[in-house]
Write a protein that holds these residues in place. Structure first.
Motif, PDB file in Angstrom:
ATOM      1  N   ALA A  40       0.832  -1.210   0.000  1.00 36.86           N
ATOM      2  CA  ALA A  40       0.000   0.000   0.000  1.00 36.86           C
ATOM      3  C   ALA A  40       0.862   1.253   0.000  1.00 36.86           C
ATOM      4  N   PHE A  43       2.048   2.578  -3.373  1.00 36.08           N
ATOM      5  CA  PHE A  43       1.128   3.326  -4.224  1.00 36.08           C
ATOM      6  C   PHE A  43       1.308   4.828  -4.084  1.00 36.08           C
ATOM      7  N   SER A  44       1.695   5.286  -2.882  1.00 33.08           N
ATOM      8  CA  SER A  44       1.683   6.722  -2.622  1.00 33.08           C
ATOM      9  C   SER A  44       3.033   7.323  -2.280  1.00 33.08           C
ATOM     10  N   SER A 162      -4.958   1.316   4.431  1.00 32.99           N
ATOM     11  CA  SER A 162      -5.059   2.766   4.572  1.00 32.99           C
ATOM     12  C   SER A 162      -3.832   3.338   5.263  1.00 32.99           C
ATOM     13  N   PHE A 165      -1.030   3.458   2.805  1.00 28.59           N
ATOM     14  CA  PHE A 165      -1.212   4.514   1.803  1.00 28.59           C
ATOM     15  C   PHE A 165      -0.860   5.880   2.378  1.00 28.59           C
ATOM     16  N   SER A 297      -9.708   7.731  -3.298  1.00 27.15           N
ATOM     17  CA  SER A 297      -8.482   8.266  -3.888  1.00 27.15           C
ATOM     18  C   SER A 297      -8.711   9.671  -4.421  1.00 27.15           C
ATOM     19  N   LEU A 423      -8.449   2.963  -7.590  1.00 28.44           N
ATOM     20  CA  LEU A 423      -7.371   3.914  -7.329  1.00 28.44           C
ATOM     21  C   LEU A 423      -6.928   4.623  -8.604  1.00 28.44           C
TER      22      LEU A 423
END
Length: 489
Positions: A40, A43-44, A162, A165, A297, A423
């Motif tokens: 996760a 992704f960010s 979460s 992320f 998102s 996402l």
């Protein structure tokens, strides 16, 4: 065999397993949650670092989106395939292969000295994510019996998604400011090695009881279709939704997915059992997942625009401001199993979507010209995080309940695919709404006020989509009179 009430769907289900986690359960859960947290965060973690990365390696501004797109294409395009491969050839084996590839790809990305090398590393990271995520989720669902234990495990999994992320967004800013963007990649290497070492001793092999053949035509068409679909969605952000660069790949993607459907109808050993794809709990559960991830998102993106372009906060402060969202999401992940146990999975999904929608409407009241609005941002994003993760856990429980272990890889592959497409879809869709409004206001408003107007409209759309999704699931699936039919379907 005794039966108990299934908290996922509110129906009778076989239950012969203990309701208390054993020491082995806790070890497996800790390992798999650590892996999910790592995935996760990937992704960010690069979002804040992209400008520095681009300057360091010589990316043109218009090409920076490929750092994210390369990852998303590979991750979404092959998730369903590897979910089924894990069922057939061993979930533990696929998990180990994927973690090894992710660790190596992260090292390549951190050492990259040219755009091409970095993009190759990102593609490999996305490919590894497509291998690891459904394998890890199916190991989780097959390690914990359907019922309270599985709901609790999936609740913690949702909380880790979460937390990962949000931590990725914050950590990306901290690492970039104090070290280098390269550490956004390097940090995965020791974590990946640790997960691999622990997995070798903790995880046992798990696969479908009956070996089968891999459906190659189905694999080619679904992977190609998903690649084209995700590319088209991503292209819309830079080319617009009506351009040929967007519409052609979207049309190709839809055509290949339709072909995939017909192949699955006529093949002896389908990649995706139509019994799974047509099950009401799988269908409606994944619809809820698509809505919550797409809109979730999108809110993060909109709040980033608002905090930086309206209130004038730095990227680091912007990242840190999402900390309360992450904390509320973690609480939501621990509370969600109790809500599911009381209401049932579909009903809890509806509640989660409505809570998430209320946060969007709260945030639509934001104003400009005063940094005191940060209080409403913190409160609204906290409510959004709580509702979002409640919905995530409910959709995962709903979409994986009532299925045999032999199909858990496919089911978790579908939930993972839903997550990835959501996402990918959220930012282009809400960005288009916000941008159209900004352009309409630019002639008569200041730049900050135009952005504020765009953010407000996109937040209202966000809330409206969430309410529509909740109403559809509530009316056609979650009503008490429909539960028995949902399970039997």
């Amino acid at each position: 065999m005794s039966t108990t009430t299934d908290p996922a769907l509110g129906t009778a289900a076989a239950d012969t397993a203990p309701a208390v986690m054993t020491r082995r359960h806790r070890l497996i859960l800790t390992l798999l949650l650590g892996a999910q947290f790592m995935l996760a965060a990937d992704f960010s973690i690069l979002n804040v670092a992209l400008p520095d990365l681009g300057r360091s390696l010589g990316f043109a501004l218009s090409d920076l989106q490929w750092v994210t797109t390369a990852f998303s294409l590979a991750a979404a395009g092959f998730t369903l395939l590897f979910g089924r491969v894990a069922d057939l050839f061993g979930r533990r084996r696929l998990f180990l292969i994927g973690m090894a590839l992710l660790t190596a790809a992260s090292l390549v990305g951190g050492l990259a000295d040219a755009p091409g090398v970095l993009l190759a590393g990102r593609v490999a990271q996305g490919f590894a994510t497509a291998i690891v995520t459904p394998a890890a989720l199916s190991l989780l669902t097959t390690s914990f019996p359907e019922g309270p234990l599985r709901a609790r495990a999936l609740g913690l999994n949702g909380a880790m998604l979460s937390a990962g992320f949000i931590t990725g967004a914050v950590l990306g800013g901290v690492l970039t400011d104090f070290l280098s963007w390269r550490w956004a990649f390097f940090i995965n290497v020791p974590v990946g090695v640790l997960v691999l070492v622990l997995a070798l001793s903790v995880l046992k092999e798990s696969r479908a009881e009956r070996a089968g053949k891999l459906d190659v035509p189905g694999a080619v068409t679904v992977s190609g279709g998903l690649l084209a679909l995700v590319y088209g969605i991503t292209a819309a952000q830079s080319h617009g939704w009506t351009s040929a660069g967007t519409l052609v790949p979207l049309a190709i993607g839809v055509a290949l997915l339709v072909l995939f459907w017909f192949i699955e109808l006529h093949t002896a050993e389908p990649l995706a059992s139509l019994r799974v794809l047509t099950r009401r709990s799988v269908r409606w559960g994944n619809l809820g997942g698509l809505v919550t991830f797409t809109m979730g998102s999108g809110v993060t993106f909109l709040m980033t625009l608002y905090l930086q372009q309206v209130l004038g906060y730095s990227p680091l402060v912007t990242g840190l401001s999402f900390g309360l969202l992450g904390a509320a999401a973690f609480v939501g992940g621990t509370v969600a199993p109790k809500v599911i146990g009381r209401l049932g999975g579909p009903q809890a999904l509806v509640v989660g979507l409505l809570v998430q929608a209320s946060a969007s409407f709260m945030l639509a009241a934001l104003g400009g010209h005063s940094k005191s609005w940060i209080v409403l941002v913190l409160a609204g994003t906290a409510v959004a995080g709580f509702g979002h993760i409640s919905a995530v856990v409910a959709y995962m429980v709903t979409a994986t309940s009532g299925l045999p272990d032999s199909e858990q890889g496919l089911a978790t592959g579908l939930t993972t695919l839903t997550q990835l497409v959501g996402l990918t879809l959220g930012i282009p869709v809400l960005s288009s709404v916000a941008t159209a409004r900004v352009h309409a206001l630019q002639a008569t408003h200041s730049a900050a006020d135009a952005v504020l107007g765009g953010v407000r409209l996109a937040l209202l759309v966000n809330g409206g989509v969430l309410v529509a999704g909740a109403l559809a699931i509530g009316l056609f699936f979650a009503l008490p009179g429909r539960r028995t039919a949902a399970v039997a379907a």
